[in-house]
Design a protein around this motif. Structure first.
Motif, mmCIF file in Angstrom:
data_model
loop_
_atom_site.group_PDB
_atom_site.id
_atom_site.type_symbol
_atom_site.label_atom_id
_atom_site.label_comp_id
_atom_site.label_asym_id
_atom_site.label_seq_id
_atom_site.Cartn_x
_atom_site.Cartn_y
_atom_site.Cartn_z
ATOM 1 N N SER A 72 -17.718 20.466 -11.492
ATOM 2 C CA SER A 72 -18.137 19.486 -10.492
ATOM 3 C C SER A 72 -18.794 18.297 -11.172
ATOM 4 O O SER A 72 -19.134 18.356 -12.362
ATOM 5 C CB SER A 72 -19.136 20.114 -9.511
ATOM 6 N N GLY A 73 -19.026 17.262 -10.390
ATOM 7 C CA GLY A 73 -19.717 16.086 -10.899
ATOM 8 C C GLY A 73 -21.176 16.385 -11.203
ATOM 9 O O GLY A 73 -21.733 15.912 -12.193
ATOM 10 N N SER A 74 -21.806 17.195 -10.345
ATOM 11 C CA SER A 74 -23.207 17.554 -10.564
ATOM 12 C C SER A 74 -23.366 18.280 -11.894
ATOM 13 O O SER A 74 -24.261 17.974 -12.685
ATOM 14 C CB SER A 74 -23.705 18.464 -9.440
ATOM 15 N N ASN A 114 -23.197 15.913 -14.738
ATOM 16 C CA ASN A 114 -24.425 15.165 -15.004
ATOM 17 C C ASN A 114 -25.536 16.058 -15.567
ATOM 18 O O ASN A 114 -26.349 15.596 -16.366
ATOM 19 C CB ASN A 114 -24.861 14.409 -13.749
ATOM 20 N N TYR A 136 -26.330 7.840 -6.840
ATOM 21 C CA TYR A 136 -26.014 9.244 -6.531
ATOM 22 C C TYR A 136 -25.333 9.891 -7.722
ATOM 23 O O TYR A 136 -24.303 9.411 -8.199
ATOM 24 C CB TYR A 136 -25.118 9.368 -5.289
ATOM 25 N N HIS A 137 -25.926 10.991 -8.205
ATOM 26 C CA HIS A 137 -25.349 11.690 -9.356
ATOM 27 C C HIS A 137 -25.224 13.184 -9.107
ATOM 28 O O HIS A 137 -25.139 13.966 -10.047
ATOM 29 C CB HIS A 137 -26.173 11.395 -10.614
ATOM 30 N N GLY A 138 -25.206 13.588 -7.832
ATOM 31 C CA GLY A 138 -24.983 14.985 -7.519
ATOM 32 C C GLY A 138 -26.224 15.666 -6.981
ATOM 33 O O GLY A 138 -27.261 15.033 -6.773
ATOM 34 N N GLU A 178 -23.596 4.384 -11.691
ATOM 35 C CA GLU A 178 -22.212 4.328 -11.214
ATOM 36 C C GLU A 178 -21.765 2.875 -11.368
ATOM 37 O O GLU A 178 -22.523 1.970 -10.991
ATOM 38 C CB GLU A 178 -22.144 4.692 -9.729
ATOM 39 N N ASP A 204 -21.252 6.960 -14.634
ATOM 40 C CA ASP A 204 -20.854 8.046 -13.744
ATOM 41 C C ASP A 204 -19.603 7.602 -12.986
ATOM 42 O O ASP A 204 -19.674 6.813 -12.049
ATOM 43 C CB ASP A 204 -21.995 8.394 -12.787
ATOM 44 N N VAL A 237 -17.468 9.489 -11.319
ATOM 45 C CA VAL A 237 -16.979 10.545 -10.424
ATOM 46 C C VAL A 237 -16.181 9.944 -9.260
ATOM 47 O O VAL A 237 -15.145 10.484 -8.872
ATOM 48 C CB VAL A 237 -18.136 11.438 -9.933
ATOM 49 N N ILE A 238 -16.628 8.790 -8.750
ATOM 50 C CA ILE A 238 -15.853 8.107 -7.704
ATOM 51 C C ILE A 238 -14.922 7.056 -8.309
ATOM 52 O O ILE A 238 -13.750 6.945 -7.927
ATOM 53 C CB ILE A 238 -16.794 7.455 -6.668
ATOM 54 N N ALA A 285 -15.073 13.738 -12.009
ATOM 55 C CA ALA A 285 -14.820 14.915 -11.143
ATOM 56 C C ALA A 285 -13.835 14.437 -10.071
ATOM 57 O O ALA A 285 -12.857 13.768 -10.410
ATOM 58 C CB ALA A 285 -16.108 15.464 -10.544
ATOM 59 N N LYS A 286 -14.130 14.721 -8.805
ATOM 60 C CA LYS A 286 -13.334 14.257 -7.657
ATOM 61 C C LYS A 286 -11.873 13.875 -7.968
ATOM 62 O O LYS A 286 -10.987 14.707 -7.873
ATOM 63 C CB LYS A 286 -14.067 13.096 -6.974
#
Ligand SMILES: *Cc1c(COP(=O)(O)O)cnc(C)c1O
Length: 467
Positions: A127-129, A132, A161-163, A234, A267, A269-270, A295-296
């Motif tokens: 996962s992204g969390s 991180n 937001y980082h998880g 991000e 980050d 992830v998005i 991630a994602k």
């Protein structure tokens, strides 16, 4: 687009029955449990391309790609087949015991190819969390190995937001998360976000971008440069409300990190895997990160997978001088997840999705969103690639927001829900991130729904005397 034909599981129970069982046993993430139990969940039963279906038979345009992840759209048989094939061949083997599996090796190789050239190594998570969390441990380990153990402090941003793990939530700057569970963990601190509409005052966007970046330098000097390990951000804040920073921001952040020798963490992830119109967001905003979380979009959400791209500056130190790195997960390099990621990245290439975003639907969305700014409720719109935000305001000339207690964003989101559109509200900022496979006619269809929901929201707000 191939559809997967399956007898529908939804037919087995009525919506009411699903909702009752859900409320009785399932604690949802980021949810007021009691409120949801009273209202009842919406049950999503199946999906194809950019459309979801619920248990009442409604068709819904998913302008959020699930949760920023279903970039290739629903129903892509290549990903399903890759998972099925790998499950039969080898459903699991770990990477702890000096072992590896073909899909994890092939994916590591492919990621080195599609990421910027400073990245030749990857550490896998689910996962992204977890990515991180890995970053926190790896960054601190790196400085330790280099003989600078006092470099512990990682700087993040308010409303980043980082998880949701302990470290992920600490790196992020969500006050509601910090208020629960004693966060942030030690040696993580934050600066303000580059949000011109809220914080820019009388400055031009470009000037404000420099001001906001220099908050990092002020923080570094306040902490003491010899104690700062890394800065994380991000490229474009997603969960914070699709906040596209001024173009001056990231190059200045890069300059400041370079000046003090601080590691830069992007980050992704998005933003990764085409969302912004390049393979990675750092390429769009002009930064050169030492580490990237992903991630994602790496699997388009078909199966959980995340990880960290480790720049050669760090990889070299950890490999040549680091000895054993005491960190990892049972599912680091899970063969099925890696097989799906290989198929997903293959499909992104085959369909030329990055170029489709950059040259076709991205600019088209930008043009459509710019026109939305005429609407009486809309204070500003922003897009980058296939991310977009519509800021709802009380008075656009004065950039005056509604009282947040009125929850105008939630009123708008309610209309979206009722009209077959998934658009998310972050405060009074309405945001979208549709699947990258969206076509121009589908953008038109989405825009018609957005306009209708804005009109319904305006009528509501007027009727309640809030304007
Ligand atoms: C979603 C997200 C995460 C967390 O990923 P999970 O897979 O939910 O743990 C981290 N960073 C960003 C930018 C995200 O959007």
């Amino acid at each position: 687009m191939s559809t997967i034909q399956q007898p529908s599981r939804a037919a087995k129970r009525s919506t009411k029955e699903w909702q009752q069982a859900d409320a009785a046993h399932f604690l949802h993430p980021f949810t007021d449990f009691a409120a949801l139990a009273k209202k009842g969940s919406r049950i999503i039963t199946d999906a194809n391309n950019i459309y979801l279906h619920d248990s009442d038979g409604n068709k819904i345009l998913d302008a959020m790609s699930g949760l920023w992840c279903v970039n290739v759209g629903y129903g892509q048989k290549a990903l399903v087949d890759a998972a099925a094939r790998q499950m039969q061949e080898l459903p699991f083997y770990n990477a702890f015991f000096q072992t590896a599996t073909p899909p994890s090796i092939e994916l590591a190789e492919l990621l080195a190819e599609v990421t910027p050239p400073q990245f030749q190594h990857v550490f896998f998570t689910s996962s992204g969390s977890e990515g991180n969390d890995t970053i926190v441990r790896m960054v601190r380990r790196y400085w330790d190995v280099l003989g600078q153990p006092e470099r512990q402090v990682i700087i993040g941003r308010h409303n980043g937001y980082h998880g949701s793990t302990m470290a992920g939530a600490s790196l992020g700057g969500m006050s509601g998360m910090h208020a629960q569970g004693g966060l942030p963990i030690p040696n993580i601190t934050h600066i303000e976000q580059p949000h011109w509409f809220e914080l820019g005052g009388d400055q031009s966007r470009e000037d404000f971008g420099l001001t906001a970046a220099r908050w990092l330098e002020e923080k570094i000097l306040a902490v003491g440069p010899e104690r700062v390990a890394a800065f994380i951000g991000e490229p474009i804040q997603g969960a914070g409300g699709v906040i596209v920073p001024p173009t001056t921001y990231w190059p200045e952040i890069q300059r400041i990190c370079d000046k003090y020798g601080i590691l830069l963490v992007s980050d992704e992830v998005i933003c990764g895997f085409g969302r912004t119109g390049e393979w990675f967001g750092c390429e769009t905003v002009g930064s050169r990160p030492d580490l990237m979380t992903f991630a994602k979009g790496v699997t388009s959400g078909y199966i959980p997978l995340g990880g960290v791209m480790v720049g050669e500056r760090i990889a070299k130190v950890l490999i040549e001088q680091g000895g054993e790195f005491n960190h990892g997960f049972t599912y680091s390099g899970h063969p099925v997840a890696c097989a799906v990621a290989l198929a997903n990245i293959g499909l992104i290439r085959q369909l030329n999705l990055v170029s489709h975003v950059k040259h076709n639907v991205g600019p088209y969305l930008a043009q459509q969103f710019a026109e939305l700014a005429e609407h009486p409720l809309v204070g500003e719109t922003q897009t980058c690639g296939l991310m977009g935000a519509v800021q709802l305001v009380k008075d656009k000339a004065k950039r005056q927001m509604f009282d947040s207690a009125l929850e105008v964003g939630m009123v708008c989101r309610g209309h979206c829900f009722g009209n077959g559109l998934i658009m998310r509200a972050v405060g009074d900022r309405m945001i979208i991130a549709p699947p990258l496979v969206i076509t121009r006619p589908q953008v038109d269809e989405m825009m018609a729904l957005i306009r209708r929901c804005l009109d319904l929201t305006l009528a509501d707000v007027q009727a309640r005397g809030w304007l």
